[in-house]
Design a protein around this motif. Structure first.
Motif, PDB file in Angstrom:
ATOM      1  N   GLY A   1       0.766  -1.515  -0.106  1.00 44.58           N
ATOM      2  CA  GLY A   1      -0.054   0.126   0.010  1.00 44.58           C
ATOM      3  C   GLY A   1       0.555   1.305   0.072  1.00 44.58           C
ATOM      4  N   PHE A   2       2.239   1.267   0.168  1.00 47.58           N
ATOM      5  CA  PHE A   2       3.054   2.533   0.010  1.00 47.58           C
ATOM      6  C   PHE A   2       3.800   2.612  -0.862  1.00 47.58           C
ATOM      7  CE2 PHE A   2       2.376   1.043   4.575  1.00 47.58           C
ATOM      8  CZ  PHE A   2       2.046   2.473   5.133  1.00 47.58           C
ATOM      9  N   SER A   3       3.701   3.593  -1.532  1.00 51.35           N
ATOM     10  CA  SER A   3       4.791   4.217  -2.683  1.00 51.35           C
ATOM     11  C   SER A   3       6.008   3.793  -2.463  1.00 51.35           C
ATOM     12  CB  SER A   3       4.506   5.580  -3.251  1.00 51.35           C
ATOM     13  OG  SER A   3       5.285   5.684  -4.211  1.00 51.35           O
ATOM     14  N   VAL A   4       6.811   3.119  -3.340  1.00 51.40           N
ATOM     15  CA  VAL A   4       8.185   2.892  -3.331  1.00 51.40           C
ATOM     16  C   VAL A   4       8.989   3.814  -4.345  1.00 51.40           C
ATOM     17  CG1 VAL A   4      10.028   1.306  -3.499  1.00 51.40           C
ATOM     18  CG2 VAL A   4       7.775   0.495  -2.726  1.00 51.40           C
ATOM     19  N   CYS A   5       8.346   4.013  -5.353  1.00 49.00           N
ATOM     20  CA  CYS A   5       9.219   4.612  -6.217  1.00 49.00           C
ATOM     21  C   CYS A   5       8.357   4.732  -7.670  1.00 49.00           C
ATOM     22  CB  CYS A   5      10.467   4.243  -6.812  1.00 49.00           C
ATOM     23  SG  CYS A   5      10.664   2.670  -7.664  1.00 49.00           S
ATOM     24  N   ARG A   6       8.597   5.840  -8.637  1.00 51.86           N
ATOM     25  CA  ARG A   6       7.962   5.943  -9.835  1.00 51.86           C
ATOM     26  C   ARG A   6       8.855   5.899 -10.942  1.00 51.86           C
ATOM     27  NH1 ARG A   6       2.953   9.908  -9.933  1.00 51.86           N
ATOM     28  NH2 ARG A   6       1.877   9.161  -8.214  1.00 51.86           N
ATOM     29  N   GLY A   7       8.640   5.469 -12.192  1.00 51.55           N
ATOM     30  CA  GLY A   7       9.679   5.287 -13.176  1.00 51.55           C
ATOM     31  C   GLY A   7       9.028   4.719 -14.388  1.00 51.55           C
TER      32      GLY A   7
ATOM     33  N   GLY B   1       6.674 -12.556 -16.023  1.00 53.90           N
ATOM     34  CA  GLY B   1       6.236 -11.500 -15.638  1.00 53.90           C
ATOM     35  C   GLY B   1       6.176 -11.409 -14.169  1.00 53.90           C
ATOM     36  N   SER B   2       7.309 -12.314 -13.439  1.00 55.52           N
ATOM     37  CA  SER B   2       7.437 -11.981 -12.144  1.00 55.52           C
ATOM     38  C   SER B   2       8.590 -11.126 -11.279  1.00 55.52           C
ATOM     39  CB  SER B   2       7.961 -13.462 -11.310  1.00 55.52           C
ATOM     40  OG  SER B   2       9.150 -13.836 -12.092  1.00 55.52           O
ATOM     41  N   ILE B   3       9.408 -10.424 -12.390  1.00 54.11           N
ATOM     42  CA  ILE B   3      10.286  -9.305 -12.141  1.00 54.11           C
ATOM     43  C   ILE B   3      10.260  -8.146 -13.025  1.00 54.11           C
ATOM     44  CG2 ILE B   3      12.719  -8.905 -11.980  1.00 54.11           C
ATOM     45  CD1 ILE B   3      13.165 -11.870 -10.978  1.00 54.11           C
ATOM     46  N   LEU B   4      10.368  -7.109 -12.505  1.00 55.42           N
ATOM     47  CA  LEU B   4      10.621  -5.996 -13.403  1.00 55.42           C
ATOM     48  C   LEU B   4      11.896  -5.139 -12.935  1.00 55.42           C
ATOM     49  CD1 LEU B   4       9.381  -3.114 -12.322  1.00 55.42           C
ATOM     50  CD2 LEU B   4       7.125  -4.252 -12.833  1.00 55.42           C
ATOM     51  N   TRP B   5      12.323  -4.528 -14.176  1.00 54.20           N
ATOM     52  CA  TRP B   5      13.449  -3.379 -13.874  1.00 54.20           C
ATOM     53  C   TRP B   5      12.719  -2.336 -14.156  1.00 54.20           C
ATOM     54  CZ3 TRP B   5      14.204  -8.237 -15.630  1.00 54.20           C
ATOM     55  CH2 TRP B   5      15.092  -8.953 -14.992  1.00 54.20           C
ATOM     56  N   LEU B   6      12.849  -1.057 -13.228  1.00 58.88           N
ATOM     57  CA  LEU B   6      12.286   0.151 -13.267  1.00 58.88           C
ATOM     58  C   LEU B   6      13.474   1.182 -13.499  1.00 58.88           C
ATOM     59  CD1 LEU B   6       9.278   1.331 -13.252  1.00 58.88           C
ATOM     60  CD2 LEU B   6      10.107   2.206 -10.730  1.00 58.88           C
ATOM     61  N   GLN B   7      13.319   2.016 -14.365  1.00 58.08           N
ATOM     62  CA  GLN B   7      14.383   3.093 -14.464  1.00 58.08           C
ATOM     63  C   GLN B   7      13.805   4.516 -13.921  1.00 58.08           C
ATOM     64  OE1 GLN B   7      17.667   2.600 -15.869  1.00 58.08           O
ATOM     65  NE2 GLN B   7      17.891   4.824 -15.111  1.00 58.08           N
ATOM     66  N   THR B   8      14.412   4.854 -12.874  1.00 57.10           N
ATOM     67  CA  THR B   8      13.809   6.037 -12.233  1.00 57.10           C
ATOM     68  C   THR B   8      15.091   7.194 -12.503  1.00 57.10           C
ATOM     69  OG1 THR B   8      15.157   5.672 -10.146  1.00 57.10           O
ATOM     70  CG2 THR B   8      13.082   4.534 -10.395  1.00 57.10           C
ATOM     71  N   LEU B   9      14.424   8.245 -12.533  1.00 54.49           N
ATOM     72  CA  LEU B   9      15.304   9.690 -12.556  1.00 54.49           C
ATOM     73  C   LEU B   9      16.373   9.695 -11.248  1.00 54.49           C
ATOM     74  CD1 LEU B   9      12.800  12.260 -13.824  1.00 54.49           C
ATOM     75  CD2 LEU B   9      14.674  11.048 -14.802  1.00 54.49           C
ATOM     76  N   THR B  10      15.882   9.416 -10.163  1.00 52.44           N
ATOM     77  CA  THR B  10      16.703   9.763  -8.841  1.00 52.44           C
ATOM     78  C   THR B  10      17.548   8.449  -8.200  1.00 52.44           C
ATOM     79  OG1 THR B  10      14.752   9.487  -7.334  1.00 52.44           O
ATOM     80  CG2 THR B  10      15.130  11.719  -8.219  1.00 52.44           C
TER      81      THR B  10
ATOM     82  N   GLY C   1      18.212   5.463 -10.304  1.00 48.94           N
ATOM     83  CA  GLY C   1      18.506   4.726 -11.177  1.00 48.94           C
ATOM     84  C   GLY C   1      17.876   3.375 -11.593  1.00 48.94           C
ATOM     85  N   ARG C   2      18.253   2.207 -11.931  1.00 46.82           N
ATOM     86  CA  ARG C   2      17.434   1.055 -12.398  1.00 46.82           C
ATOM     87  C   ARG C   2      17.411   0.473 -11.056  1.00 46.82           C
ATOM     88  NH1 ARG C   2      18.908  -3.876 -15.950  1.00 46.82           N
ATOM     89  NH2 ARG C   2      17.045  -3.835 -17.219  1.00 46.82           N
ATOM     90  N   ARG C   3      16.248  -0.024 -11.070  1.00 51.08           N
ATOM     91  CA  ARG C   3      15.908  -0.957  -9.799  1.00 51.08           C
ATOM     92  C   ARG C   3      15.085  -2.241 -10.220  1.00 51.08           C
ATOM     93  NH1 ARG C   3      13.366   2.220  -4.913  1.00 51.08           N
ATOM     94  NH2 ARG C   3      13.862   0.080  -3.902  1.00 51.08           N
ATOM     95  N   LEU C   4      15.238  -3.113  -9.352  1.00 51.56           N
ATOM     96  CA  LEU C   4      14.727  -4.346  -9.612  1.00 51.56           C
ATOM     97  C   LEU C   4      13.649  -4.723  -8.493  1.00 51.56           C
ATOM     98  CD1 LEU C   4      16.200  -7.845 -10.683  1.00 51.56           C
ATOM     99  CD2 LEU C   4      14.765  -7.704  -8.512  1.00 51.56           C
TER     100      LEU C   4
END
Length: 80
Positions: free
Chosen positions: A23-29, A38-47, A49-52
């Motif tokens: 329920g809590f926001s971790v990050c956006r990107g 579809g069990s893992i995604l990599w997110l590219q964020t501005l602040t 970097g790349r997170r799994l």
């Protein structure tokens, strides 16, 4: 647009999302890549970097944009 929970992460490559955990926001990107199952995604964020993120760790992806082919959960982000 209300943010919508996307259960099928395989559809998310190139999409702008918010990742939440319990329920809590971790990050956006932008979703950079997703595993075939579809069990893992990599997110590219501005602040940050790349997170799994793994579904097994109770992360959720919430769409920040509308796209054809998304299978939205019925409840919007306003619902608890």
């Amino acid at each position: 647009m209300d943010q919508r929970h996307i259960r099928d992460w395989t559809l998310l490559t190139g999409t702008s999302v918010e990742v939440r955990q319990q329920g809590f926001s971790v990050c956006r990107g932008y979703v950079d890549a997703v595993t075939e199952d579809g069990s893992i995604l990599w997110l590219q964020t501005l602040t940050q970097g790349r997170r799994l993120f793994e579904k097994a760790e109770f992360y959720e992806a919430w769409a920040l944009e509308e796209r054809i082919g998304f299978h939205y959960e019925v409840a919007s982000s306003d619902s608890k």
